[in-house]
Enzyme design. Structure first.
Site, PDB file in Angstrom:
ATOM      1  N   ARG A  62       0.856  -1.201   0.000  1.00  0.00           N
ATOM      2  CA  ARG A  62       0.000   0.000   0.000  1.00  0.00           C
ATOM      3  C   ARG A  62       0.883   1.239   0.000  1.00  0.00           C
ATOM      4  NH1 ARG A  62      -1.530   1.778   4.670  1.00  0.00           N
ATOM      5  NH2 ARG A  62      -2.226  -0.205   5.513  1.00  0.00           N
ATOM      6  N   TYR A 115     -16.693  16.632 -15.955  1.00  0.00           N
ATOM      7  CA  TYR A 115     -17.045  15.211 -16.010  1.00  0.00           C
ATOM      8  C   TYR A 115     -18.045  14.920 -14.882  1.00  0.00           C
ATOM      9  CZ  TYR A 115     -16.641  10.274 -14.910  1.00  0.00           C
ATOM     10  OH  TYR A 115     -16.937   8.977 -14.594  1.00  0.00           O
ATOM     11  N   ASP A 188      -7.352  18.588 -14.943  1.00  0.00           N
ATOM     12  CA  ASP A 188      -7.642  17.213 -15.346  1.00  0.00           C
ATOM     13  C   ASP A 188      -7.235  17.100 -16.817  1.00  0.00           C
ATOM     14  OD1 ASP A 188      -8.789  14.868 -16.310  1.00  0.00           O
ATOM     15  OD2 ASP A 188     -10.512  14.986 -14.962  1.00  0.00           O
ATOM     16  N   LYS A 213      -8.037   6.003 -19.575  1.00  0.00           N
ATOM     17  CA  LYS A 213      -8.360   6.496 -20.913  1.00  0.00           C
ATOM     18  C   LYS A 213      -7.138   6.398 -21.837  1.00  0.00           C
ATOM     19  CE  LYS A 213     -12.295   7.015 -18.982  1.00  0.00           C
ATOM     20  NZ  LYS A 213     -12.301   7.678 -17.733  1.00  0.00           N
TER      21      LYS A 213
HETATM   22  C1  LIG Z   1     -12.216  13.758 -17.567  1.00  0.00           C
HETATM   23  C2  LIG Z   1     -12.326  12.622 -16.585  1.00  0.00           C
HETATM   24  N1  LIG Z   1     -11.794  12.735 -15.372  1.00  0.00           N
HETATM   25  C3  LIG Z   1     -11.877  11.742 -14.455  1.00  0.00           C
HETATM   26  C4  LIG Z   1     -12.551  10.574 -14.734  1.00  0.00           C
HETATM   27  C5  LIG Z   1     -12.657   9.495 -13.685  1.00  0.00           C
HETATM   28  O1  LIG Z   1     -11.774   8.463 -13.959  1.00  0.00           O
HETATM   29  P1  LIG Z   1     -12.014   6.916 -13.568  1.00  0.00           P
HETATM   30  O2  LIG Z   1     -13.215   6.456 -14.342  1.00  0.00           O
HETATM   31  O3  LIG Z   1     -10.734   6.256 -13.976  1.00  0.00           O
HETATM   32  O4  LIG Z   1     -12.255   6.862 -12.105  1.00  0.00           O
HETATM   33  C6  LIG Z   1     -13.122  10.401 -16.005  1.00  0.00           C
HETATM   34  C7  LIG Z   1     -13.843   9.160 -16.331  1.00  0.00           C
HETATM   35  O5  LIG Z   1     -14.509   9.054 -17.338  1.00  0.00           O
HETATM   36  C8  LIG Z   1     -13.013  11.448 -16.954  1.00  0.00           C
HETATM   37  O6  LIG Z   1     -13.551  11.349 -18.181  1.00  0.00           O
END
Ligand SMILES: Cc1ncc(COP(=O)(O)O)c(C=O)c1O
Length: 394
Positions: A62, A115, A188, A213
Protein backbone atom coordinates in the site's frame (compact mmCIF):
# COMPACT_ATOMS: atom_id res chain seq x y z
CA UNK A 1 -13.74 24.48 -42.45
CA UNK A 2 -11.05 21.85 -42.19
CA UNK A 3 -9.79 20.64 -38.81
CA UNK A 4 -6.18 21.74 -38.32
CA UNK A 5 -3.04 20.28 -36.72
CA UNK A 6 -1.76 21.63 -33.36
CA UNK A 7 1.63 23.16 -32.66
CA UNK A 8 4.73 21.05 -33.30
CA UNK A 9 6.35 19.06 -30.51
CA UNK A 10 9.00 21.21 -28.83
CA UNK A 11 10.03 18.79 -26.10
CA UNK A 12 13.55 17.43 -26.18
CA UNK A 13 14.93 17.52 -22.65
CA UNK A 14 18.22 16.15 -21.39
CA UNK A 15 16.57 12.81 -20.69
CA UNK A 16 15.23 12.62 -24.27
CA UNK A 17 12.10 13.33 -26.25
CA UNK A 18 8.57 12.31 -25.30
CA UNK A 19 8.60 8.96 -27.10
CA UNK A 20 11.93 8.04 -25.49
CA UNK A 21 10.66 8.90 -22.01
CA UNK A 22 7.43 6.95 -22.59
CA UNK A 23 9.47 3.84 -23.34
CA UNK A 24 12.40 4.27 -20.92
CA UNK A 25 11.51 6.52 -17.94
CA UNK A 26 11.22 4.33 -14.83
CA UNK A 27 11.80 1.27 -17.02
CA UNK A 28 15.48 0.34 -16.90
CA UNK A 29 16.06 -3.38 -17.64
CA UNK A 30 15.69 -5.41 -14.43
CA UNK A 31 19.17 -5.44 -12.79
CA UNK A 32 18.86 -9.06 -11.65
CA UNK A 33 17.58 -10.73 -14.82
CA UNK A 34 17.92 -8.20 -17.63
CA UNK A 35 14.17 -8.36 -18.31
CA UNK A 36 13.51 -5.36 -20.57
CA UNK A 37 10.01 -4.84 -19.18
CA UNK A 38 9.54 -4.06 -15.48
CA UNK A 39 8.28 -7.21 -13.72
CA UNK A 40 4.86 -7.35 -12.07
CA UNK A 41 5.75 -7.37 -8.37
CA UNK A 42 2.58 -9.17 -7.32
CA UNK A 43 3.46 -8.99 -3.64
CA UNK A 44 2.05 -7.43 -0.50
CA UNK A 45 5.08 -7.40 1.80
CA UNK A 46 8.92 -7.43 1.70
CA UNK A 47 11.57 -9.24 3.75
CA UNK A 48 13.58 -6.93 6.03
CA UNK A 49 17.25 -7.45 6.91
CA UNK A 50 16.76 -6.84 10.62
CA UNK A 51 14.02 -4.58 11.96
CA UNK A 52 13.74 -1.55 9.70
CA UNK A 53 16.40 -2.92 7.30
CA UNK A 54 14.54 -2.38 4.03
CA UNK A 55 16.35 -3.63 0.91
CA UNK A 56 15.03 -1.13 -1.63
CA UNK A 57 12.84 1.12 0.51
CA UNK A 58 9.75 -1.12 0.29
CA UNK A 59 7.96 -2.50 3.35
CA UNK A 60 4.28 -2.96 2.33
CA UNK A 61 2.60 -2.57 -1.08
CA UNK A 62 0.00 0.00 0.00
CA UNK A 63 2.90 2.29 0.84
CA UNK A 64 4.99 1.40 -2.22
CA UNK A 65 5.43 -1.28 -4.87
CA UNK A 66 8.20 -1.45 -7.52
CA UNK A 67 5.80 -1.88 -10.47
CA UNK A 68 3.80 1.13 -9.28
CA UNK A 69 7.05 3.07 -8.82
CA UNK A 70 7.98 2.36 -12.45
CA UNK A 71 4.62 3.76 -13.61
CA UNK A 72 4.89 6.77 -11.30
CA UNK A 73 8.39 7.64 -12.52
CA UNK A 74 7.23 7.42 -16.12
CA UNK A 75 4.15 9.60 -15.47
CA UNK A 76 6.26 12.23 -13.69
CA UNK A 77 8.66 12.33 -16.67
CA UNK A 78 5.85 12.64 -19.22
CA UNK A 79 4.11 15.48 -17.35
CA UNK A 80 7.37 17.19 -16.40
CA UNK A 81 6.79 17.09 -12.63
CA UNK A 82 9.02 15.97 -9.75
CA UNK A 83 6.50 13.47 -8.35
CA UNK A 84 3.61 11.35 -9.60
CA UNK A 85 1.32 9.00 -7.69
CA UNK A 86 -0.71 6.19 -9.25
CA UNK A 87 -4.19 5.31 -7.99
CA UNK A 88 -6.81 2.61 -8.38
CA UNK A 89 -8.97 4.96 -10.52
CA UNK A 90 -9.20 8.54 -11.67
CA UNK A 91 -11.82 9.20 -8.99
CA UNK A 92 -9.52 7.84 -6.27
CA UNK A 93 -6.83 10.23 -7.53
CA UNK A 94 -9.24 13.20 -7.46
CA UNK A 95 -10.52 12.36 -3.98
CA UNK A 96 -7.01 11.96 -2.57
CA UNK A 97 -5.84 15.24 -4.09
CA UNK A 98 -8.86 17.21 -2.87
CA UNK A 99 -8.63 15.80 0.65
CA UNK A 100 -4.94 16.69 0.69
CA UNK A 101 -5.17 20.28 -0.52
CA UNK A 102 -8.54 21.24 1.01
CA UNK A 103 -9.92 21.48 4.52
CA UNK A 104 -13.55 21.77 5.72
CA UNK A 105 -14.88 25.24 4.89
CA UNK A 106 -12.77 25.60 1.74
CA UNK A 107 -14.26 26.61 -1.59
CA UNK A 108 -13.37 25.31 -5.08
CA UNK A 109 -14.27 26.57 -8.56
CA UNK A 110 -15.20 23.76 -10.94
CA UNK A 111 -15.99 23.70 -14.69
CA UNK A 112 -19.61 24.40 -15.66
CA UNK A 113 -19.35 21.25 -17.81
CA UNK A 114 -17.17 18.99 -15.67
CA UNK A 115 -17.05 15.21 -16.01
CA UNK A 116 -20.18 13.92 -14.23
CA UNK A 117 -18.21 11.83 -11.74
CA UNK A 118 -16.15 14.85 -10.69
CA UNK A 119 -19.32 16.85 -10.15
CA UNK A 120 -20.82 13.98 -8.12
CA UNK A 121 -17.70 13.86 -5.93
CA UNK A 122 -18.08 17.56 -5.11
CA UNK A 123 -21.87 17.58 -4.89
CA UNK A 124 -22.64 14.33 -3.11
CA UNK A 125 -19.51 13.38 -1.16
CA UNK A 126 -17.20 16.29 -0.39
CA UNK A 127 -20.03 18.74 0.33
CA UNK A 128 -20.82 16.60 3.38
CA UNK A 129 -17.33 17.52 4.60
CA UNK A 130 -18.14 21.23 4.18
CA UNK A 131 -16.22 21.65 0.94
CA UNK A 132 -18.24 24.05 -1.19
CA UNK A 133 -17.98 24.40 -4.95
CA UNK A 134 -19.18 26.75 -7.66
CA UNK A 135 -19.52 25.87 -11.37
CA UNK A 136 -17.92 28.60 -13.50
CA UNK A 137 -17.47 29.00 -17.25
CA UNK A 138 -13.71 28.52 -16.98
CA UNK A 139 -13.12 29.19 -20.70
CA UNK A 140 -13.90 32.81 -19.77
CA UNK A 141 -10.84 33.91 -17.77
CA UNK A 142 -12.68 37.11 -16.76
CA UNK A 143 -15.40 34.98 -15.14
CA UNK A 144 -12.70 33.08 -13.22
CA UNK A 145 -11.18 36.33 -11.97
CA UNK A 146 -14.59 37.66 -10.91
CA UNK A 147 -15.48 34.43 -9.08
CA UNK A 148 -12.11 34.47 -7.26
CA UNK A 149 -12.64 38.11 -6.29
CA UNK A 150 -16.15 37.42 -4.96
CA UNK A 151 -15.09 34.53 -2.75
CA UNK A 152 -11.56 33.25 -2.09
CA UNK A 153 -11.09 29.72 -3.39
CA UNK A 154 -8.61 27.12 -2.25
CA UNK A 155 -8.41 25.68 -5.74
CA UNK A 156 -9.64 26.01 -9.32
CA UNK A 157 -10.40 22.65 -10.94
CA UNK A 158 -9.97 22.77 -14.70
CA UNK A 159 -10.69 20.28 -17.45
CA UNK A 160 -9.45 21.12 -20.93
CA UNK A 161 -10.77 19.93 -23.30
CA UNK A 162 -13.86 19.40 -21.16
CA UNK A 163 -15.94 16.26 -21.00
CA UNK A 164 -18.26 16.20 -22.96
CA UNK A 165 -18.53 19.68 -24.52
CA UNK A 166 -14.87 19.94 -25.60
CA UNK A 167 -14.54 23.52 -24.42
CA UNK A 168 -11.02 24.87 -23.98
CA UNK A 169 -9.60 26.69 -20.95
CA UNK A 170 -6.54 28.95 -21.31
CA UNK A 171 -4.34 27.20 -18.72
CA UNK A 172 -1.62 29.88 -18.58
CA UNK A 173 -4.17 32.69 -18.15
CA UNK A 174 -6.10 30.85 -15.41
CA UNK A 175 -2.79 29.93 -13.71
CA UNK A 176 -1.97 33.64 -13.59
CA UNK A 177 -5.36 34.46 -12.06
CA UNK A 178 -4.92 31.66 -9.51
CA UNK A 179 -1.46 32.86 -8.49
CA UNK A 180 -2.78 36.38 -7.90
CA UNK A 181 -5.70 35.04 -5.84
CA UNK A 182 -3.63 32.50 -3.87
CA UNK A 183 -5.57 29.53 -5.28
CA UNK A 184 -4.08 26.25 -6.46
CA UNK A 185 -4.69 25.25 -10.08
CA UNK A 186 -5.55 21.62 -10.79
CA UNK A 187 -5.92 20.45 -14.40
CA UNK A 188 -7.64 17.21 -15.35
CA UNK A 189 -5.54 16.31 -18.40
CA UNK A 190 -7.40 13.10 -19.24
CA UNK A 191 -8.76 14.20 -22.63
CA UNK A 192 -5.47 15.60 -23.94
CA UNK A 193 -3.02 13.13 -22.37
CA UNK A 194 0.54 14.30 -21.61
CA UNK A 195 1.42 13.77 -25.27
CA UNK A 196 -0.76 16.70 -26.35
CA UNK A 197 -0.59 19.00 -23.32
CA UNK A 198 1.55 19.55 -20.22
CA UNK A 199 -0.34 21.77 -17.74
CA UNK A 200 2.52 21.99 -15.21
CA UNK A 201 4.65 23.77 -17.83
CA UNK A 202 1.79 26.27 -18.23
CA UNK A 203 1.65 27.06 -14.51
CA UNK A 204 -0.67 24.41 -13.02
CA UNK A 205 0.09 23.07 -9.53
CA UNK A 206 -1.26 19.57 -10.10
CA UNK A 207 -2.34 17.41 -13.02
CA UNK A 208 -4.94 14.68 -12.67
CA UNK A 209 -5.51 11.75 -15.02
CA UNK A 210 -7.96 9.00 -15.45
CA UNK A 211 -5.24 6.67 -16.79
CA UNK A 212 -8.15 4.40 -17.74
CA UNK A 213 -8.36 6.50 -20.91
CA UNK A 214 -5.55 7.43 -23.36
CA UNK A 215 -2.64 6.57 -21.05
CA UNK A 216 -3.78 2.96 -20.65
CA UNK A 217 -5.24 3.16 -24.12
CA UNK A 218 -6.66 -0.36 -24.54
CA UNK A 219 -9.87 -0.36 -22.45
CA UNK A 220 -8.48 -3.10 -20.23
CA UNK A 221 -7.56 -1.32 -17.00
CA UNK A 222 -9.00 1.33 -14.65
CA UNK A 223 -6.52 3.71 -13.01
CA UNK A 224 -5.74 7.27 -12.02
CA UNK A 225 -2.79 9.54 -11.38
CA UNK A 226 -1.80 12.86 -9.88
CA UNK A 227 1.40 14.66 -10.90
CA UNK A 228 2.46 17.69 -8.86
CA UNK A 229 4.77 20.64 -9.42
CA UNK A 230 5.86 20.94 -5.78
CA UNK A 231 7.67 17.97 -4.17
CA UNK A 232 6.35 19.01 -0.76
CA UNK A 233 2.77 18.64 -2.03
CA UNK A 234 3.87 15.28 -3.43
CA UNK A 235 4.93 14.20 0.07
CA UNK A 236 1.61 15.27 1.59
CA UNK A 237 -0.27 13.48 -1.17
CA UNK A 238 1.74 10.30 -0.65
CA UNK A 239 0.85 10.49 3.04
CA UNK A 240 -2.90 10.73 2.28
CA UNK A 241 -2.63 8.00 -0.35
CA UNK A 242 -1.01 5.63 2.11
CA UNK A 243 -3.46 6.62 4.84
CA UNK A 244 -6.56 6.11 2.67
CA UNK A 245 -5.26 3.30 0.44
CA UNK A 246 -6.64 3.91 -3.07
CA UNK A 247 -3.44 2.70 -4.75
CA UNK A 248 -2.94 1.16 -8.20
CA UNK A 249 -2.51 -2.62 -8.02
CA UNK A 250 0.72 -4.07 -9.49
CA UNK A 251 -0.91 -5.67 -12.53
CA UNK A 252 -2.95 -2.52 -13.23
CA UNK A 253 0.21 -0.40 -13.00
CA UNK A 254 1.98 -2.79 -15.39
CA UNK A 255 -0.87 -2.71 -17.94
CA UNK A 256 -1.00 1.09 -17.79
CA UNK A 257 2.75 1.30 -18.34
CA UNK A 258 2.48 -1.05 -21.30
CA UNK A 259 -0.15 1.24 -22.81
CA UNK A 260 1.97 4.34 -22.22
CA UNK A 261 4.82 3.04 -24.38
CA UNK A 262 2.71 3.55 -27.50
CA UNK A 263 0.89 6.71 -26.36
CA UNK A 264 2.64 8.99 -28.87
CA UNK A 265 1.83 6.98 -31.98
CA UNK A 266 -1.70 6.28 -30.80
CA UNK A 267 -2.41 9.97 -30.12
CA UNK A 268 -1.17 10.91 -33.59
CA UNK A 269 -3.57 8.47 -35.21
CA UNK A 270 -6.48 9.40 -32.90
CA UNK A 271 -5.98 13.02 -33.95
CA UNK A 272 -5.87 12.29 -37.69
CA UNK A 273 -9.03 10.17 -37.53
CA UNK A 274 -10.88 12.63 -35.27
CA UNK A 275 -10.10 15.55 -37.60
CA UNK A 276 -11.50 13.58 -40.54
CA UNK A 277 -14.63 12.65 -38.59
CA UNK A 278 -15.11 16.28 -37.47
CA UNK A 279 -14.77 17.50 -41.06
CA UNK A 280 -17.33 14.99 -42.34
CA UNK A 281 -19.82 15.78 -39.56
CA UNK A 282 -19.44 19.53 -40.16
CA UNK A 283 -20.98 19.19 -43.61
CA UNK A 284 -23.60 16.55 -42.81
CA UNK A 285 -27.22 17.77 -43.09
CA UNK A 286 -28.38 15.80 -40.01
CA UNK A 287 -25.77 17.48 -37.78
CA UNK A 288 -26.52 20.89 -36.24
CA UNK A 289 -23.13 21.49 -34.61
CA UNK A 290 -19.72 19.87 -34.18
CA UNK A 291 -17.62 20.40 -31.06
CA UNK A 292 -13.97 19.73 -31.91
CA UNK A 293 -11.19 22.15 -30.93
CA UNK A 294 -9.32 21.39 -34.16
CA UNK A 295 -12.05 23.10 -36.20
CA UNK A 296 -11.09 26.73 -36.90
CA UNK A 297 -14.66 27.80 -35.97
CA UNK A 298 -14.46 26.28 -32.46
CA UNK A 299 -14.42 29.11 -29.86
CA UNK A 300 -11.36 27.60 -28.16
CA UNK A 301 -9.44 26.82 -31.34
CA UNK A 302 -6.79 29.53 -30.98
CA UNK A 303 -6.08 28.72 -27.33
CA UNK A 304 -5.99 25.00 -28.08
CA UNK A 305 -3.55 25.58 -30.96
CA UNK A 306 -1.36 27.56 -28.54
CA UNK A 307 -1.31 25.12 -25.62
CA UNK A 308 -1.82 21.69 -27.27
CA UNK A 309 0.34 19.80 -29.76
CA UNK A 310 -2.74 18.39 -31.49
CA UNK A 311 -6.47 18.34 -30.83
CA UNK A 312 -6.98 14.77 -29.71
CA UNK A 313 -9.45 12.04 -30.47
CA UNK A 314 -12.66 13.25 -28.83
CA UNK A 315 -15.45 14.73 -30.95
CA UNK A 316 -18.94 15.72 -29.83
CA UNK A 317 -21.82 16.72 -32.09
CA UNK A 318 -25.48 17.64 -31.96
CA UNK A 319 -28.12 16.19 -34.24
CA UNK A 320 -31.33 17.43 -35.80
CA UNK A 321 -34.38 15.90 -34.12
CA UNK A 322 -33.39 16.22 -30.45
CA UNK A 323 -32.75 13.57 -27.83
CA UNK A 324 -34.62 10.70 -29.48
CA UNK A 325 -32.74 11.23 -32.74
CA UNK A 326 -29.42 11.27 -30.86
CA UNK A 327 -30.26 8.05 -29.01
CA UNK A 328 -31.28 6.42 -32.31
CA UNK A 329 -27.94 7.32 -33.95
CA UNK A 330 -26.08 5.79 -30.99
CA UNK A 331 -28.00 2.55 -31.61
CA UNK A 332 -27.21 2.38 -35.33
CA UNK A 333 -23.40 2.42 -35.48
CA UNK A 334 -21.67 -0.90 -36.18
CA UNK A 335 -17.99 -0.09 -35.75
CA UNK A 336 -18.36 2.59 -33.07
CA UNK A 337 -19.29 0.52 -30.03
CA UNK A 338 -21.99 1.98 -27.79
CA UNK A 339 -20.32 2.31 -24.42
CA UNK A 340 -18.99 4.58 -21.69
CA UNK A 341 -15.32 5.52 -21.33
CA UNK A 342 -12.93 6.76 -24.01
CA UNK A 343 -9.33 6.81 -25.12
CA UNK A 344 -8.98 3.19 -26.19
CA UNK A 345 -7.80 2.02 -29.61
CA UNK A 346 -11.38 1.09 -30.54
CA UNK A 347 -13.97 3.75 -31.39
CA UNK A 348 -16.82 4.34 -28.95
CA UNK A 349 -20.07 6.28 -29.19
CA UNK A 350 -22.26 7.39 -26.32
CA UNK A 351 -25.18 9.61 -25.32
CA UNK A 352 -23.79 11.77 -22.46
CA UNK A 353 -27.17 12.93 -21.09
CA UNK A 354 -28.30 9.35 -20.46
CA UNK A 355 -24.92 7.72 -19.88
CA UNK A 356 -21.68 9.32 -18.64
CA UNK A 357 -23.37 12.53 -17.52
CA UNK A 358 -26.65 11.16 -16.16
CA UNK A 359 -25.41 12.23 -12.69
CA UNK A 360 -25.59 15.93 -13.69
CA UNK A 361 -29.23 15.78 -14.86
CA UNK A 362 -31.20 18.63 -13.28
CA UNK A 363 -28.01 20.42 -12.15
CA UNK A 364 -26.36 23.54 -13.65
CA UNK A 365 -24.04 21.11 -15.46
CA UNK A 366 -26.83 19.32 -17.36
CA UNK A 367 -25.78 18.45 -20.93
CA UNK A 368 -27.99 18.84 -24.04
CA UNK A 369 -30.12 15.80 -24.98
CA UNK A 370 -29.23 16.05 -28.67
CA UNK A 371 -25.50 15.65 -27.92
CA UNK A 372 -23.49 12.59 -28.99
CA UNK A 373 -19.90 11.98 -27.89
CA UNK A 374 -17.38 10.01 -29.92
CA UNK A 375 -14.09 8.57 -28.80
CA UNK A 376 -12.50 8.20 -32.22
CA UNK A 377 -10.24 5.18 -32.27
CA UNK A 378 -7.31 4.22 -34.46
CA UNK A 379 -9.14 1.95 -36.94
CA UNK A 380 -9.06 2.78 -40.67
CA UNK A 381 -10.41 6.32 -41.04
CA UNK A 382 -12.50 5.41 -44.11
CA UNK A 383 -14.33 2.70 -42.15
CA UNK A 384 -15.13 5.11 -39.31
CA UNK A 385 -16.52 7.73 -41.69
CA UNK A 386 -18.59 5.12 -43.49
CA UNK A 387 -20.01 3.82 -40.21
CA UNK A 388 -21.12 7.27 -39.08
CA UNK A 389 -22.62 8.08 -42.48
CA UNK A 390 -24.79 4.95 -42.41
CA UNK A 391 -25.87 5.68 -38.81
CA UNK A 392 -26.92 9.28 -39.43
CA UNK A 393 -30.31 10.04 -40.97
CA UNK A 394 -30.04 10.97 -44.66
C1 LIG B 1 -12.22 13.76 -17.57
C2 LIG B 1 -12.33 12.62 -16.59
N1 LIG B 1 -11.79 12.73 -15.37
C3 LIG B 1 -11.88 11.74 -14.45
C4 LIG B 1 -12.55 10.57 -14.73
C5 LIG B 1 -12.66 9.49 -13.68
O1 LIG B 1 -11.77 8.46 -13.96
P1 LIG B 1 -12.01 6.92 -13.57
O2 LIG B 1 -13.21 6.46 -14.34
O3 LIG B 1 -10.73 6.26 -13.98
O4 LIG B 1 -12.26 6.86 -12.11
C6 LIG B 1 -13.12 10.40 -16.00
C7 LIG B 1 -13.84 9.16 -16.33
O5 LIG B 1 -14.51 9.05 -17.34
C8 LIG B 1 -13.01 11.45 -16.95
O6 LIG B 1 -13.55 11.35 -18.18
Amino acid sequence: MTAAAGRPDDRQGEAGGFETLAIHAGQEPDPGTGAVVPPIYQVSTYAQDGVGGLRAGYDYSRSGNPTRTALEECLAALEGGPRALAFASGMAAEDCLLRTICAPGDHVLIPHDAYGGTYRLFDKVLNRWQLSYRPVHLADTGAVRRALAERPARAVWVETPTNPLLSIVDIAAVAHACREAGALLVVDNTFASPYLQNPLALGADAVVHSTTKYLGGHSDVVGGAVVVADPELGERLAFTQNATGGVAAPFDAWLTLRGIRTLAVRMERHGVNAARVADMLSTHPAVTGVLYPGLPGHPGHEVAAKQMRGFGGMVAFRVRGGEEAAVAVCGRTRLFTLGESLGGVESLIEHPARMTHASVAGSPLEVPGDLIRLSVGIESGDDLIEDLRQALPR
